[in-house]
Design an enzyme around this catalytic site. Structure first.
Site, mmCIF file in Angstrom:
data_model
loop_
_atom_site.group_PDB
_atom_site.id
_atom_site.type_symbol
_atom_site.label_atom_id
_atom_site.label_comp_id
_atom_site.label_asym_id
_atom_site.label_seq_id
_atom_site.Cartn_x
_atom_site.Cartn_y
_atom_site.Cartn_z
ATOM 1 N N GLN A 154 30.259 90.751 60.167
ATOM 2 C CA GLN A 154 30.909 92.044 60.440
ATOM 3 C C GLN A 154 29.904 93.135 60.818
ATOM 4 O O GLN A 154 30.190 94.327 60.737
ATOM 5 C CB GLN A 154 31.768 92.481 59.251
ATOM 6 C CG GLN A 154 33.105 91.746 59.167
ATOM 7 C CD GLN A 154 33.922 91.869 60.449
ATOM 8 O OE1 GLN A 154 33.829 92.847 61.193
ATOM 9 N NE2 GLN A 154 34.732 90.853 60.718
ATOM 10 N N SER A 155 28.716 92.736 61.237
ATOM 11 C CA SER A 155 27.662 93.709 61.548
ATOM 12 C C SER A 155 28.006 94.609 62.744
ATOM 13 O O SER A 155 28.329 94.131 63.837
ATOM 14 C CB SER A 155 26.365 92.954 61.848
ATOM 15 O OG SER A 155 25.429 93.821 62.454
ATOM 16 N N ASN A 156 27.894 95.907 62.511
ATOM 17 C CA ASN A 156 28.029 96.871 63.612
ATOM 18 C C ASN A 156 26.835 96.777 64.550
ATOM 19 O O ASN A 156 26.961 96.946 65.761
ATOM 20 C CB ASN A 156 28.097 98.299 63.061
ATOM 21 C CG ASN A 156 29.292 98.511 62.161
ATOM 22 O OD1 ASN A 156 30.424 98.294 62.585
ATOM 23 N ND2 ASN A 156 29.054 98.898 60.916
#
Ligand SMILES: *Cc1c(COP(=O)(O)O)cnc(C)c1O
Length: 340
Positions: free
Chosen positions: A85-87
């Site tokens: 879920q890394s931005n």
């Protein structure tokens, strides 16, 4: 003083090559109803979530500097990593696509059951995806280097960006954010007492430390860790800030004591929504029509609300909350946490 600061801004900005991807400045918004609801210092939002590229967020600022460096080195591909879920990984995938570079995303663990939130966007953008098969977040660090080595043997010219985008070069992009906010404050005659934001891998804080020192600004930086223990984060931030200063030919040594970090609001762990963050997200949403995320900004806001309630910040009259983005994670999973 203002003239001196303008001269420093001009001088330092000229030393930071970047490939501009978005329109700046991002808005500085007065949170009238939230301030009234809290009966507290006046709260403002610096809307870096609205950065007009790749769904925005603070990571774009660092990537503008890293992309300029990658292109100068004639890179064929960007390689970076973090959690699914890394931005940062999503923003890197967008930057690579825009610049016509390939991209490899290195994620810890195994492929998740659901393709949603940032992970869905990153896949759509065409990144090659690699899982370390190891739930230790640090497994990403060695695999980024291994993946890059393999690519090099295949004749590619990969450009590696550390996990979460935490690099001294990237931190330079956040120095420019300090300059930007300072200019905005001058134009609306605002003197913030504190800038509040979430800290993950520390590149953002490192840049804000350097920028604040460069301009000798009187504001405090009140930072809330969302992943590691505060002591660990302070060490990492001090190291990145020292390296970033070196890149600008400044002989500055930052120590962990220069980079204090608030703990206590991580909840059950990085990326796991907390009850306090859910309450903070509802409060800000319902008063301002503004969306915070459960991994970063929601937890930093939970920390700010708690410290305000405990009169930790009673000497402050104006607080700027740096909205660093992260909204795509709001749409990951089933959202059950929000109503707990
Ligand atoms: C990465 C991130 C942060 C923290 O930035 P670091 O430079 O990793 O400390 C804060 N907010 C959001 C939304 C992020 O994606």
């Amino acid at each position: 003083m203002n003239h001196e600061r303008q001269a420093i801004i001009a001088q330092i900005t000229a030393l930071i090559p970047r490939y501009v991807l978005a329109c700046y400045p991002t808005p500085l918004l007065l949170a009238r109803r939230l301030t009234a609801a809290l009966g507290s210092p006046t709260i403002w939002f610096k809307r870096d979530d609205l950065i007009s590229f790749g769904l925005g967020g603070n990571k774009v600022r660092g990537l503008e500097v890293l992309l300029a460096d990658a292109l100068a080195q004639k890179a064929s591909r960007l390689v970076t990593g973090a959690g699914v879920q890394s931005n940062h990984v999503r923003a890197t995938a967008a930057v690579a696509a825009h610049a016509g570079l390939a991209c490899t995303a290195v994620y810890w663990g195994k492929p998740p059951a659901h393709i949603d939130g940032n992970y869905r966007v990153t896949k759509m953008l065409g990144s090659d995806i690699f899982f370390t098969q190891d739930n230790d977040r640090e497994s990403v660090d060695s695999h980024i280097l291994q993946v890059a080595d393999t690519l090099r043997q295949q004749g590619e010219n990969p450009y590696s960006i550390p996990r979460g985008g935490a690099s001294a070069l990237g931190a330079l992009g956040h120095i420019l954010a300090v300059f930007e906010l300072y200019q905005q404050c001058v134009s609306v005659n605002l003197q913030p007492d504190a800038i509040v934001f979430a800290v993950g891998s520390g590149g953002t804080y490192a840049g804000w430390l350097c920028g604040t020192k460069l301009l000798n600004l009187p504001w405090r930086l009140e930072c809330y860790s969302v992943s590691r223990e505060p002591e660990q984060v302070s060490i990492q931030v001090a190291r990145l800030a020292t390296e970033a200063a070196q890149l600008l030919q400044l002989d500055w040594q930052f120590s962990a004591a220069d980079a204090p970090v608030h703990g206590g609001f991580i909840g059950a762990g990085y990326g796991i929504p907390s009850t306090e963050a859910a309450a903070a997200i509802r409060l800000v949403g319902r008063n301002e029509g503004l969306l915070l995320d459960p991994t970063y900004t929601g937890k930093a806001m939970a920390g700010l609300l708690d410290d305000l309630a405990n009169e930790q910040f009673s000497e402050y009259q104006n607080i700027v909350f740096l909205h660093t983005g992260g909204e795509p994670a709001f749409f990951a999973g089933n959202g059950d946490w929000l109503n707990n």
